[in-house]
Enzyme design. Structure first.
Site, short mmCIF file in Angstrom:
data_model
loop_
_atom_site.label_atom_id
_atom_site.label_comp_id
_atom_site.label_asym_id
_atom_site.label_seq_id
_atom_site.Cartn_x
_atom_site.Cartn_y
_atom_site.Cartn_z
N GLY A 193 -5.13 2.91 -3.52
CA GLY A 193 -6.70 2.81 -3.94
C GLY A 193 -6.40 4.26 -5.21
O GLY A 193 -7.27 4.85 -4.89
N ASP B 21 -2.03 -0.89 6.12
CA ASP B 21 -2.32 -0.53 7.41
C ASP B 21 -3.93 0.72 7.20
O ASP B 21 -3.94 0.63 8.25
CB ASP B 21 -0.82 1.10 7.72
CG ASP B 21 -2.03 2.27 6.43
OD1 ASP B 21 -2.10 3.42 6.47
OD2 ASP B 21 -1.95 2.17 5.09
N ASP C 51 0.95 -1.00 0.25
CA ASP C 51 -0.05 0.30 -0.02
C ASP C 51 0.84 1.25 -0.01
O ASP C 51 2.35 1.22 0.23
CB ASP C 51 -1.11 -0.24 1.25
CG ASP C 51 -1.61 1.21 1.82
OD1 ASP C 51 -2.86 1.80 0.71
OD2 ASP C 51 -1.47 1.81 2.57
N ILE C 52 0.38 2.57 -0.23
CA ILE C 52 1.28 3.59 -0.06
C ILE C 52 0.82 4.64 1.22
O ILE C 52 2.26 4.48 1.66
CB ILE C 52 0.89 4.41 -1.56
CG1 ILE C 52 1.45 3.97 -2.82
CG2 ILE C 52 1.81 5.77 -1.58
CD1 ILE C 52 1.04 4.64 -4.70
N ASP C 53 -0.01 5.11 0.95
CA ASP C 53 -0.09 6.08 2.20
C ASP C 53 -0.31 4.87 3.52
O ASP C 53 -1.11 4.13 3.90
CB ASP C 53 -1.67 6.53 2.01
CG ASP C 53 -1.53 7.40 0.97
OD1 ASP C 53 -1.47 8.77 1.01
OD2 ASP C 53 -2.83 6.67 0.08
N LYS D 195 -8.94 -4.39 -3.91
CA LYS D 195 -7.31 -5.04 -3.82
C LYS D 195 -6.88 -7.05 -4.53
O LYS D 195 -6.44 -7.19 -4.88
CB LYS D 195 -6.46 -4.51 -2.53
CG LYS D 195 -6.30 -2.86 -3.26
CD LYS D 195 -5.48 -2.23 -2.11
CE LYS D 195 -5.45 -1.13 -1.44
NZ LYS D 195 -4.40 -0.21 -0.64
N ASN E 255 -9.04 -0.76 3.60
CA ASN E 255 -8.81 -1.14 2.23
C ASN E 255 -8.35 -2.51 1.73
O ASN E 255 -7.24 -2.83 0.91
CB ASN E 255 -9.05 -0.37 1.22
CG ASN E 255 -8.11 0.66 1.34
OD1 ASN E 255 -7.16 1.35 1.94
ND2 ASN E 255 -7.50 1.65 -0.20
#
Length: 261
Positions: A44, A209, A8-10, A186, A212
């Site tokens: 996302g 984290d 995930d990114i954020d 995802k 999603n």
């Protein structure tokens, strides 16, 4: 043996406290690449948003974007799943009757009907500029992969979902939700990517984290929640690592002997 890792990114790769990717994470990604382990983004976010983030110096094998609805690598699109056009027609009629800020997301473009304080607050929280203004009616003639309502209550969530019976949603901010196809997510994008690369679930790991990320963490062989994740995400994961700002990714990869330094 782990052959593919999804990030995930954020709050996982990108710290919004430091507005950057931790140096230890960059080092870990470089080592994974040298070892021939595939690394994928699973987010996302839209491709246009990813380009605006401080990820330029990071190299990934592929990208699972829009919560699994649009997946691609340097060779092109691997998989895509737009929202049912009937749902788009109905949500447009609903917005006409009860206006609220809403982003429509296409493959290469995303736009919002109007900005307000809620939109400004949310975009600032994710270190992203305000989305460009546009006519949502464009969604009647272009495939829409994700709809993002802002400034809505829990009660309004249910009203909106009634207009989009072929969809599901996740709340990723107090003031915003993501709406995607019912059979999306995802985890669905990951399965399509694994099929393309001939990699089995037993050979996968993921870091996340947010809400999603839950299905993704449950799907892979080793699902790791960041220390800064909420309790629901931690409960869904196989294990919990340290906070993003305390080298969480690096420590977990070292624990599993995927990096040795």
């Amino acid at each position: 043996m782990i052959k593919a890792i999804f990030f995930d990114i954020d709050g996982t790769l990108l710290s919004h406290q430091s507005q950057s990717v931790p140096a230890s994470t960059k080092k870990a990604l470089k080592i994974l690449k040298e070892k021939g382990i595939y690394t994928f983004i699973a987010t996302g976010r839209h491709i246009s948003e990813i380009k605006d983030l401080p990820l330029d110096d990071l190299e990934f094998e592929g990208y699972i974007t829009l919560n699994g609805q649009y997946c691609y690598n340097k060779e092109g699109v691997i998989y895509d799943l737009p929202i049912d056009p009937q749902d788009i027609q109905q949500i447009l009629s609903f917005i006409d009757q009860k206006p609220f800020p809403c982003i429509f997301v296409e493959d290469e473009k995303m736009y919002i009907n109007y900005h307000n304080q809620a939109v400004e607050t949310v975009q600032k929280a994710i270190s992203t500029p305000l989305p460009e203004l546009g006519n949502l009616k464009r969604g009647l003639t272009h495939p829409i992969y994700q709809v993002i309502p802002y400034d809505i209550t829990i009660e309004q969530e249910q009203e909106i979902l009634q207009q989009m019976p072929h969809c599901q949603y996740t709340r990723w901010h107090d003031l915003a939700i993501d709406i995607i196809p019912q059979n999306g997510g995802k985890q669905n994008g990951i399965l399509e990517v694994l099929k393309n690369y001939h990699i089995s679930i037993d050979e996968t790991m993921a870091f996340g984290d947010g809400h999603n990320d839950i299905d993704m963490l449950k799907l892979v062989n080793i699902g790791i929640a960041m220390g800064n994740a909420n309790d629901e995400v931690k409960e869904a994961a196989d294990e919990v690592t340290d906070n993003i700002d305390h080298d969480g990714i690096y420590k977990a990869l070292k624990k599993h002997h995927l990096i040795d330094e």
